[in-house]
Design a protein around this motif. Structure first.
Motif, mmCIF file in Angstrom:
data_model
loop_
_atom_site.group_PDB
_atom_site.id
_atom_site.type_symbol
_atom_site.label_atom_id
_atom_site.label_comp_id
_atom_site.label_asym_id
_atom_site.label_seq_id
_atom_site.Cartn_x
_atom_site.Cartn_y
_atom_site.Cartn_z
ATOM 1 N N ASP A 14 0.853 -1.178 0.000
ATOM 2 C CA ASP A 14 0.000 0.000 0.000
ATOM 3 C C ASP A 14 0.897 1.238 0.000
ATOM 4 O O ASP A 14 2.108 1.146 -0.190
ATOM 5 C CB ASP A 14 -0.949 -0.017 1.194
ATOM 6 C CG ASP A 14 -0.227 0.106 2.526
ATOM 7 O OD1 ASP A 14 1.022 0.046 2.548
ATOM 8 O OD2 ASP A 14 -0.910 0.270 3.548
ATOM 9 N N THR A 15 0.305 2.386 0.229
ATOM 10 C CA THR A 15 1.069 3.635 0.167
ATOM 11 C C THR A 15 2.185 3.665 1.216
ATOM 12 O O THR A 15 3.265 4.198 0.968
ATOM 13 C CB THR A 15 0.133 4.848 0.308
ATOM 14 O OG1 THR A 15 0.879 6.039 0.112
ATOM 15 C CG2 THR A 15 -0.555 4.892 1.667
ATOM 16 N N HIS A 18 5.053 1.256 0.148
ATOM 17 C CA HIS A 18 5.702 1.872 -1.019
ATOM 18 C C HIS A 18 6.621 3.018 -0.582
ATOM 19 O O HIS A 18 7.786 3.077 -0.963
ATOM 20 C CB HIS A 18 4.618 2.360 -1.985
ATOM 21 C CG HIS A 18 5.121 3.086 -3.174
ATOM 22 N ND1 HIS A 18 5.893 2.483 -4.143
ATOM 23 C CD2 HIS A 18 4.949 4.378 -3.563
ATOM 24 C CE1 HIS A 18 6.181 3.380 -5.078
ATOM 25 N NE2 HIS A 18 5.621 4.526 -4.742
ATOM 26 N N ARG A 19 6.109 3.925 0.253
ATOM 27 C CA ARG A 19 6.883 5.089 0.697
ATOM 28 C C ARG A 19 8.102 4.665 1.513
ATOM 29 O O ARG A 19 9.232 5.105 1.256
ATOM 30 C CB ARG A 19 5.985 6.016 1.529
ATOM 31 C CG ARG A 19 6.714 7.220 2.089
ATOM 32 C CD ARG A 19 5.816 8.145 2.902
ATOM 33 N NE ARG A 19 5.336 7.520 4.125
ATOM 34 C CZ ARG A 19 4.091 7.115 4.344
ATOM 35 N NH1 ARG A 19 3.170 7.267 3.409
ATOM 36 N NH2 ARG A 19 3.745 6.561 5.484
ATOM 37 N N ASN A 22 10.971 2.889 -0.422
ATOM 38 C CA ASN A 22 11.763 3.827 -1.217
ATOM 39 C C ASN A 22 12.643 4.693 -0.324
ATOM 40 O O ASN A 22 13.792 4.966 -0.659
ATOM 41 C CB ASN A 22 10.863 4.687 -2.098
ATOM 42 C CG ASN A 22 10.470 3.985 -3.371
ATOM 43 O OD1 ASN A 22 11.302 3.739 -4.231
ATOM 44 N ND2 ASN A 22 9.205 3.618 -3.486
ATOM 45 N N THR A 31 11.162 3.105 -6.942
ATOM 46 C CA THR A 31 9.994 2.648 -7.684
ATOM 47 C C THR A 31 8.961 3.760 -7.735
ATOM 48 O O THR A 31 8.861 4.575 -6.820
ATOM 49 C CB THR A 31 9.392 1.395 -7.039
ATOM 50 O OG1 THR A 31 9.060 1.686 -5.679
ATOM 51 C CG2 THR A 31 10.361 0.225 -7.098
ATOM 52 N N LYS A 32 8.202 3.788 -8.822
ATOM 53 C CA LYS A 32 7.210 4.854 -9.025
ATOM 54 C C LYS A 32 5.809 4.457 -8.578
ATOM 55 O O LYS A 32 4.998 5.304 -8.272
ATOM 56 C CB LYS A 32 7.164 5.262 -10.508
ATOM 57 C CG LYS A 32 8.489 5.732 -11.053
ATOM 58 C CD LYS A 32 8.885 7.047 -10.448
ATOM 59 C CE LYS A 32 10.196 7.517 -11.060
ATOM 60 N NZ LYS A 32 10.830 8.547 -10.282
ATOM 61 N N THR A 33 5.521 3.160 -8.555
ATOM 62 C CA THR A 33 4.177 2.699 -8.210
ATOM 63 C C THR A 33 4.266 1.570 -7.181
ATOM 64 O O THR A 33 5.299 0.888 -7.085
ATOM 65 C CB THR A 33 3.431 2.167 -9.451
ATOM 66 O OG1 THR A 33 4.104 0.979 -9.918
ATOM 67 C CG2 THR A 33 3.367 3.206 -10.561
ATOM 68 N N PRO A 34 3.189 1.355 -6.430
ATOM 69 C CA PRO A 34 3.176 0.221 -5.507
ATOM 70 C C PRO A 34 3.394 -1.119 -6.215
ATOM 71 O O PRO A 34 4.028 -2.019 -5.660
ATOM 72 C CB PRO A 34 1.793 0.298 -4.869
ATOM 73 C CG PRO A 34 1.446 1.748 -4.928
ATOM 74 C CD PRO A 34 2.019 2.222 -6.239
ATOM 75 N N GLU A 35 2.904 -1.250 -7.422
ATOM 76 C CA GLU A 35 3.095 -2.500 -8.164
ATOM 77 C C GLU A 35 4.580 -2.731 -8.465
ATOM 78 O O GLU A 35 5.082 -3.851 -8.347
ATOM 79 C CB GLU A 35 2.277 -2.493 -9.456
ATOM 80 C CG GLU A 35 2.447 -3.731 -10.313
ATOM 81 C CD GLU A 35 2.033 -5.032 -9.625
ATOM 82 O OE1 GLU A 35 2.508 -6.103 -10.081
ATOM 83 O OE2 GLU A 35 1.274 -5.010 -8.644
ATOM 84 N N GLU A 36 5.309 -1.691 -8.836
ATOM 85 C CA GLU A 36 6.756 -1.822 -9.044
ATOM 86 C C GLU A 36 7.446 -2.210 -7.740
ATOM 87 O O GLU A 36 8.375 -3.014 -7.744
ATOM 88 C CB GLU A 36 7.349 -0.514 -9.562
ATOM 89 C CG GLU A 36 7.018 -0.172 -10.987
ATOM 90 C CD GLU A 36 7.639 1.156 -11.410
ATOM 91 O OE1 GLU A 36 8.533 1.672 -10.704
ATOM 92 O OE2 GLU A 36 7.212 1.683 -12.444
ATOM 93 N N THR A 37 6.987 -1.628 -6.646
ATOM 94 C CA THR A 37 7.560 -1.946 -5.339
ATOM 95 C C THR A 37 7.314 -3.408 -4.997
ATOM 96 O O THR A 37 8.203 -4.105 -4.514
ATOM 97 C CB THR A 37 6.964 -1.032 -4.254
ATOM 98 O OG1 THR A 37 7.227 0.324 -4.597
ATOM 99 C CG2 THR A 37 7.551 -1.333 -2.889
#
Length: 122
Positions: A14-15, A18-19, A22, A31-37
Motif C-alpha cells: 500500500d502507500t 511503497h513510501r 523507497n 519505484t514509481k508505483t506500488p506495483e513496481e515496489t
C-alpha cells in the motif's frame, strides 16, 4: 487471501509500504508505483516473510514514518534522513508577491522530527 485462507500469493504493498521501502532504499532503484515496489520486494524478500512485511510497515508508516514530517527515531541510520529537502517546483510568481500560490519549504531533512519526544514524570 492470506488472512482468510492462509494463502500468500504476493506482498501487499500500500502507500505506506511503497513510501517506506523507497525511503530506506529497499529496492534496487526507486519505484514509481506500488506495483513496481511489490515486484522489487518479491525479487529479494524470502517468501516466508511476504505476509509479515505489510503488517510491519503499515503501522510504522501510519505512526512514525509519515509522508510529511516523519518522526524518525533512527535519524542516524535512516538513508532518507540525510537527503537534501526537495526544491520547490512551483514558486510564486515574482511580480505578484501577494499571490495565492504558496511555496513549500522544508525546515529539515525528510526524517527530521517536528517535535522532540517528551517524557511524562509522575
Amino acid at each position: 487471501m492470506d488472512i482468510t485462507w492462509n494463502h500468500v500469493s504476493g506482498i501487499g504493498v500500500d502507500t505506506h509500504v511503497h513510501r517506506i521501502s523507497n525511503r530506506l532504499g529497499w529496492t534496487k532503484k526507486e519505484t514509481k508505483t506500488p506495483e513496481e515496489t511489490r515486484r522489487a520486494f518479491e525479487e529479494w524478500l524470502p517468501g516466508d516473510l511476504w505476509s509479515k512485511i505489510n503488517w510491519l510497515l503499515v503501522g510504522f508508516g501510519q505512526q512514525v514514518c509519515l509522508p510529511v514530517g516523519p518522526l524518525c527515531l533512527n535519524q542516524h541510520t535512516c538513508p532518507s534522513a540525510h537527503q537534501l529537502p526537495p526544491k520547490d517546483t512551483n514558486p510564486a510568481p515574482q511580480n505578484h508577491p501577494q499571490s495565492l500560490t504558496t511555496t513549500h519549504t522544508n525546515v529539515g531533512p525528510p526524517c527530521a522530527a517536528k517535535t522532540a519526544p517528551t517524557r511524562i514524570s509522575q
